[in-house]
Design an enzyme around this catalytic site. Structure first.
Site, PDB file in Angstrom:
ATOM      1  N   THR A   1       0.825  -1.210   0.000  1.00  0.00           N
ATOM      2  CA  THR A   1       0.000   0.000   0.000  1.00  0.00           C
ATOM      3  C   THR A   1       0.857   1.257   0.000  1.00  0.00           C
ATOM      4  O   THR A   1       0.457   2.291  -0.537  1.00  0.00           O
ATOM      5  CB  THR A   1      -0.940  -0.003   1.222  1.00  0.00           C
ATOM      6  OG1 THR A   1      -1.748  -1.183   1.180  1.00  0.00           O
ATOM      7  CG2 THR A   1      -1.836   1.218   1.257  1.00  0.00           C
TER       8      THR A   1
ATOM      9  N   TYR B   1       6.158 -12.103   4.720  1.00  0.00           N
ATOM     10  CA  TYR B   1       5.047 -11.539   3.951  1.00  0.00           C
ATOM     11  C   TYR B   1       4.920 -12.346   2.667  1.00  0.00           C
ATOM     12  O   TYR B   1       5.815 -12.322   1.816  1.00  0.00           O
ATOM     13  CB  TYR B   1       5.324 -10.059   3.684  1.00  0.00           C
ATOM     14  CG  TYR B   1       4.334  -9.318   2.818  1.00  0.00           C
ATOM     15  CD1 TYR B   1       3.062  -9.818   2.531  1.00  0.00           C
ATOM     16  CD2 TYR B   1       4.675  -8.079   2.271  1.00  0.00           C
ATOM     17  CE1 TYR B   1       2.173  -9.115   1.742  1.00  0.00           C
ATOM     18  CE2 TYR B   1       3.785  -7.370   1.477  1.00  0.00           C
ATOM     19  CZ  TYR B   1       2.545  -7.895   1.205  1.00  0.00           C
ATOM     20  OH  TYR B   1       1.663  -7.194   0.413  1.00  0.00           O
TER      21      TYR B   1
ATOM     22  N   LYS C   1       2.342 -12.755   7.343  1.00  0.00           N
ATOM     23  CA  LYS C   1       1.263 -11.949   6.772  1.00  0.00           C
ATOM     24  C   LYS C   1       0.959 -12.572   5.420  1.00  0.00           C
ATOM     25  O   LYS C   1       1.785 -12.513   4.497  1.00  0.00           O
ATOM     26  CB  LYS C   1       1.679 -10.493   6.599  1.00  0.00           C
ATOM     27  CG  LYS C   1       0.588  -9.655   5.929  1.00  0.00           C
ATOM     28  CD  LYS C   1       1.134  -8.429   5.251  1.00  0.00           C
ATOM     29  CE  LYS C   1       0.039  -7.800   4.382  1.00  0.00           C
ATOM     30  NZ  LYS C   1       0.559  -6.693   3.546  1.00  0.00           N
TER      31      LYS C   1
END
Length: 294
Positions: free
Chosen positions: A47, A137, A166
């Site tokens: 993001t 991640y 994640k």
């Protein structure tokens, strides 16, 4: 070691009119999210346009968020980069400035063997203190490389400070298997924020949500209702959050987030090329559905 939990907000990166990092805007965004009662902050991730930032810019952003948050919420810095050397640099910097932990995306673009992925995480995790929390991640649709539950267990066995994952893929069976790692003590947070309640029900610690950077309220409410064991209302709120995620593009277009934040009095500038801005017509169509939540 600290863990990610509840609403972990993946933050956008603000730019000024010259396209440089907007320090004041990042401070204001950090304060906004803290006042909205998110649980953790996660700058410099997908993001935050991570692969479009220089190491120096990423260090600046990390310092701003850690300093502004001032221990009021947890701050995990995303440190994954295109090279191992840069990843180690960013990981060590995050620990040095007092972050609560880091996330590290899998090696990207080039297809890796399991041995190569294991060696990568061994190198990064050993570059920071044994008590400094690290999350793997996994986002195979962007990074190319995936991690099986068996390999994740091997990573956890070899890297004691890698305490969780994640996961931003779409295989919920894999999530179930991740949750079994280390006798079910391995932390799992889901990147699919529209599945917040299902994730909590499975046993995940929470979500890492880009959509909550623009509209945090429903996600914060879901977690509060969950903590109060109010499942019925939590599920109803999840429906609303899922609709918001859909209207926000499910995190695939940071330009939408930035347009929403501008409407909320938080100008954070455009996205960085080669990413494209929404056209006026596209934004008008989005705003029609989002205005009641802003």
């Amino acid at each position: 070691m600290k863990r990610l939990f509840g609403v972990t907000t993946a933050m956008v990166t603000p730019y000024d009119r010259n396209g440089d990092i907007d320090i004041v805007a990042m401070q204001k965004l950090t304060e906004f999210l803290i006042q909205k009662n998110v649980n953790c902050l996660y700058p410099c991730g997908t993001t935050g346009e991570m692969m479009l930032l220089s190491p120096e810019e990423r260090e600046t952003l990390a310092e701003i968020v850690v300093k502004t948050a001032n221990k009021r919420v947890s701050v995990f810095i995303h440190a994954g980069a295109m090279t191992t050397k840069e990843t180690v640099r960013l990981a060590q910097h995050a620990e040095k400035i007092g972050a609560d932990g880091i996330g590290v995306v899998t090696p990207s673009f080039f297809s890796m063997t399991e041995k190569g992925i294991l060696n990568f995480y061994k190198t990064v995790s050993s570059a920071v203190s044994k008590t400094f929390p690290v999350y793997v991640y996994v986002i195979p649709q962007c990074a190319v490389n995936d991690i099986s539950p068996r390999l994740m267990q091997e990573i956890a066995n070899n890297c004691p400070n890698i305490i969780g994952v994640k996961y931003s893929g779409f295989d919920m069976v894999k999530v179930k298997d991740y949750l079994r790692i280390n006798d079910e003590t391995f932390s799992v947070v889901l990147g699919l924020d529209r599945l917040f309640v299902p994730a909590l029900t499975m046993g995940c610690d929470g979500v890492v949500s880009g959509c909550s950077c623009a509209i945090p309220e429903p996600f914060v409410k879901i977690y509060k209702l969950w903590q109060e064991n109010n499942m019925k209302e939590a599920m109803e709120e999840n429906k609303k959050a899922a609709e918001i995620c859909e209207k926000l593009g499910n995190g695939s277009d940071m330009s939408i987030f930035k347009h929403v934040l501008l409407q909320r009095g938080l100008p954070v500038g455009p996205v960085r090329p080669p990413l494209l801005e929404l056209s006026a017509e596209e934004w008008e169509q989005r705003y029609r559905y989002l205005k009641e939540y802003i």
